[in-house]
Design a protein around this motif. Structure first.
Motif, PDB file in Angstrom:
ATOM      1  N   LEU A  49       1.037  -1.125   0.189  1.00  0.00           N
ATOM      2  CA  LEU A  49      -0.347   0.135   0.027  1.00  0.00           C
ATOM      3  C   LEU A  49       0.986   1.124   0.254  1.00  0.00           C
ATOM      4  O   LEU A  49       0.640   1.482  -0.858  1.00  0.00           O
ATOM      5  N   TYR A  50       2.280   1.023   0.386  1.00  0.00           N
ATOM      6  CA  TYR A  50       3.063   2.386   0.508  1.00  0.00           C
ATOM      7  C   TYR A  50       3.285   2.164  -0.239  1.00  0.00           C
ATOM      8  O   TYR A  50       3.657   3.664  -0.931  1.00  0.00           O
ATOM      9  N   TRP A  51       3.854   2.064  -1.152  1.00  0.00           N
ATOM     10  CA  TRP A  51       4.670   2.617  -2.114  1.00  0.00           C
ATOM     11  C   TRP A  51       4.111   1.995  -3.515  1.00  0.00           C
ATOM     12  O   TRP A  51       4.044   2.902  -3.776  1.00  0.00           O
ATOM     13  N   VAL A  52       2.281   1.826  -4.073  1.00  0.00           N
ATOM     14  CA  VAL A  52       1.634   2.399  -4.586  1.00  0.00           C
ATOM     15  C   VAL A  52       1.257   3.107  -4.292  1.00  0.00           C
ATOM     16  O   VAL A  52       0.796   4.620  -5.370  1.00  0.00           O
ATOM     17  N   ILE A  53       0.745   4.045  -2.957  1.00  0.00           N
ATOM     18  CA  ILE A  53       0.613   5.399  -2.393  1.00  0.00           C
ATOM     19  C   ILE A  53       2.167   6.418  -3.272  1.00  0.00           C
ATOM     20  O   ILE A  53       1.305   7.895  -3.243  1.00  0.00           O
ATOM     21  N   SER A  54       2.947   6.194  -2.515  1.00  0.00           N
ATOM     22  CA  SER A  54       3.938   7.169  -2.703  1.00  0.00           C
ATOM     23  C   SER A  54       4.717   7.002  -3.799  1.00  0.00           C
ATOM     24  O   SER A  54       5.471   8.235  -3.863  1.00  0.00           O
ATOM     25  N   SER A  55       4.140   5.606  -4.407  1.00  0.00           N
ATOM     26  CA  SER A  55       5.170   5.803  -6.062  1.00  0.00           C
ATOM     27  C   SER A  55       3.863   6.939  -7.110  1.00  0.00           C
ATOM     28  O   SER A  55       3.347   6.611  -7.230  1.00  0.00           O
ATOM     29  N   ALA A  56       5.042   7.164  -8.061  1.00  0.00           N
ATOM     30  CA  ALA A  56       4.404   8.128  -9.550  1.00  0.00           C
ATOM     31  C   ALA A  56       3.360   6.912 -10.165  1.00  0.00           C
ATOM     32  O   ALA A  56       3.199   7.309 -11.414  1.00  0.00           O
ATOM     33  N   ALA A 104      -3.174 -17.827  -1.581  1.00  0.00           N
ATOM     34  CA  ALA A 104      -4.183 -16.777  -0.832  1.00  0.00           C
ATOM     35  C   ALA A 104      -4.123 -15.124  -1.282  1.00  0.00           C
ATOM     36  O   ALA A 104      -4.837 -14.627  -0.765  1.00  0.00           O
ATOM     37  N   GLN A 105      -2.322 -14.646  -0.322  1.00  0.00           N
ATOM     38  CA  GLN A 105      -2.295 -14.114  -0.027  1.00  0.00           C
ATOM     39  C   GLN A 105      -2.076 -13.711  -1.781  1.00  0.00           C
ATOM     40  O   GLN A 105      -1.977 -11.557  -1.558  1.00  0.00           O
ATOM     41  N   ALA A 106      -1.642 -14.167  -2.380  1.00  0.00           N
ATOM     42  CA  ALA A 106      -1.559 -13.578  -4.328  1.00  0.00           C
ATOM     43  C   ALA A 106      -2.803 -12.803  -4.423  1.00  0.00           C
ATOM     44  O   ALA A 106      -2.889 -11.504  -5.170  1.00  0.00           O
ATOM     45  N   ILE A 107      -3.884 -13.675  -4.163  1.00  0.00           N
ATOM     46  CA  ILE A 107      -5.090 -13.288  -4.584  1.00  0.00           C
ATOM     47  C   ILE A 107      -5.863 -12.023  -4.000  1.00  0.00           C
ATOM     48  O   ILE A 107      -6.129 -10.621  -4.904  1.00  0.00           O
ATOM     49  N   ALA A 108      -4.988 -11.987  -2.706  1.00  0.00           N
ATOM     50  CA  ALA A 108      -5.887 -10.725  -2.131  1.00  0.00           C
ATOM     51  C   ALA A 108      -5.254  -9.719  -2.045  1.00  0.00           C
ATOM     52  O   ALA A 108      -5.874  -8.076  -2.230  1.00  0.00           O
ATOM     53  N   GLY A 109      -4.036  -9.792  -2.236  1.00  0.00           N
ATOM     54  CA  GLY A 109      -3.288  -8.679  -2.302  1.00  0.00           C
ATOM     55  C   GLY A 109      -3.257  -7.640  -3.740  1.00  0.00           C
ATOM     56  O   GLY A 109      -3.502  -6.508  -3.915  1.00  0.00           O
ATOM     57  N   VAL A 110      -3.505  -8.928  -5.006  1.00  0.00           N
ATOM     58  CA  VAL A 110      -3.903  -8.426  -6.308  1.00  0.00           C
ATOM     59  C   VAL A 110      -5.133  -7.521  -6.349  1.00  0.00           C
ATOM     60  O   VAL A 110      -5.585  -6.388  -6.554  1.00  0.00           O
ATOM     61  N   VAL A 111      -6.287  -7.568  -5.884  1.00  0.00           N
ATOM     62  CA  VAL A 111      -8.150  -7.521  -5.495  1.00  0.00           C
ATOM     63  C   VAL A 111      -7.355  -5.546  -4.480  1.00  0.00           C
ATOM     64  O   VAL A 111      -7.972  -4.907  -4.801  1.00  0.00           O
ATOM     65  N   MET A 112      -6.389  -6.649  -3.633  1.00  0.00           N
ATOM     66  CA  MET A 112      -6.565  -5.109  -2.539  1.00  0.00           C
ATOM     67  C   MET A 112      -5.559  -3.700  -2.975  1.00  0.00           C
ATOM     68  O   MET A 112      -6.221  -2.193  -3.443  1.00  0.00           O
ATOM     69  N   ILE A 113      -4.863  -4.139  -4.638  1.00  0.00           N
ATOM     70  CA  ILE A 113      -4.063  -3.014  -5.094  1.00  0.00           C
ATOM     71  C   ILE A 113      -4.747  -2.584  -5.721  1.00  0.00           C
ATOM     72  O   ILE A 113      -4.442  -1.570  -6.439  1.00  0.00           O
ATOM     73  N   TYR A 114      -5.657  -3.448  -6.758  1.00  0.00           N
ATOM     74  CA  TYR A 114      -6.806  -3.231  -7.630  1.00  0.00           C
ATOM     75  C   TYR A 114      -7.641  -1.815  -7.017  1.00  0.00           C
ATOM     76  O   TYR A 114      -8.264  -1.378  -7.424  1.00  0.00           O
TER      77      TYR A 114
END
Length: 159
Positions: free
Chosen positions: A39-46, A71-81
């Motif tokens: 979450l941090y890298w997505v929010i702070s990165s251009a 489990a973590q892979a799918i959850a991470g992709v959905v979270m970032i989407y």
């Protein structure tokens, strides 16, 4: 080049913090450090973080934790989407104002991981599953401030 090394080391330490056996109390209360770092890298990165990279980090986290693979892979992709759908709004807020969005994203992540594990029969529901996302959201301002400081100290401008 130094930015890639810092990001890889960050994920290494986040995975280590996830895998350290500290007892059942810690397991109930600890936030998902890998999800917070994503979450941090997505929010702070251009630039946008690739869904493939998020997927691979999630698979690595599944292997390190011994979770049901995916489990973590799918959850991470959905979270970032979900984060990408409101990224402009989230970036315009101060870090303490981002708490609600971070909580919702971490909660969605936790519930997706739980549902994947419940489908596989490895976990049952308990309300303590909500504590990790809540604590992660409460730690968000300190987490973001610390990483902002490190990023600026190392002169990593919006990688």
């Amino acid at each position: 080049m130094i930015a890639v090394v810092v990001i890889v080391l960050g994920f290494f330490f986040a995975l280590t913090a996830e895998a350290v056996p500290c007892g059942p109390f810690y397991a109930l209360l600890h936030p998902d450090f890998v999800a917070l770092l994503l979450l941090y890298w997505v929010i702070s990165s251009a630039s946008e973080l690739s869904f493939t990279v998020v997927w691979l980090i999630g698979l690595l986290q599944d292997m390190v934790l011994g979770d049901v693979l995916g489990a973590q892979a799918i959850a991470g992709v959905v979270m970032i989407y979900l984060l990408y759908t409101g990224i402009a709004r989230v970036r315009s807020l101060a870090s303490w104002e981002q708490l609600f969005f971070i909580f919702v994203l971490l909660l969605a992540h936790r519930l997706l991981v739980w549902s994947w594990q419940a489908w596989a029969g490895t976990i049952t529901w308990h309300f303590s599953l909500l504590l990790g996302p809540l604590i992660g959201a409460l730690l968000w301002p300190l987490f973001a401030l610390t990483l902002d400081y490190l990023r600026h100290a190392l002169r990593l401008n919006h990688t």
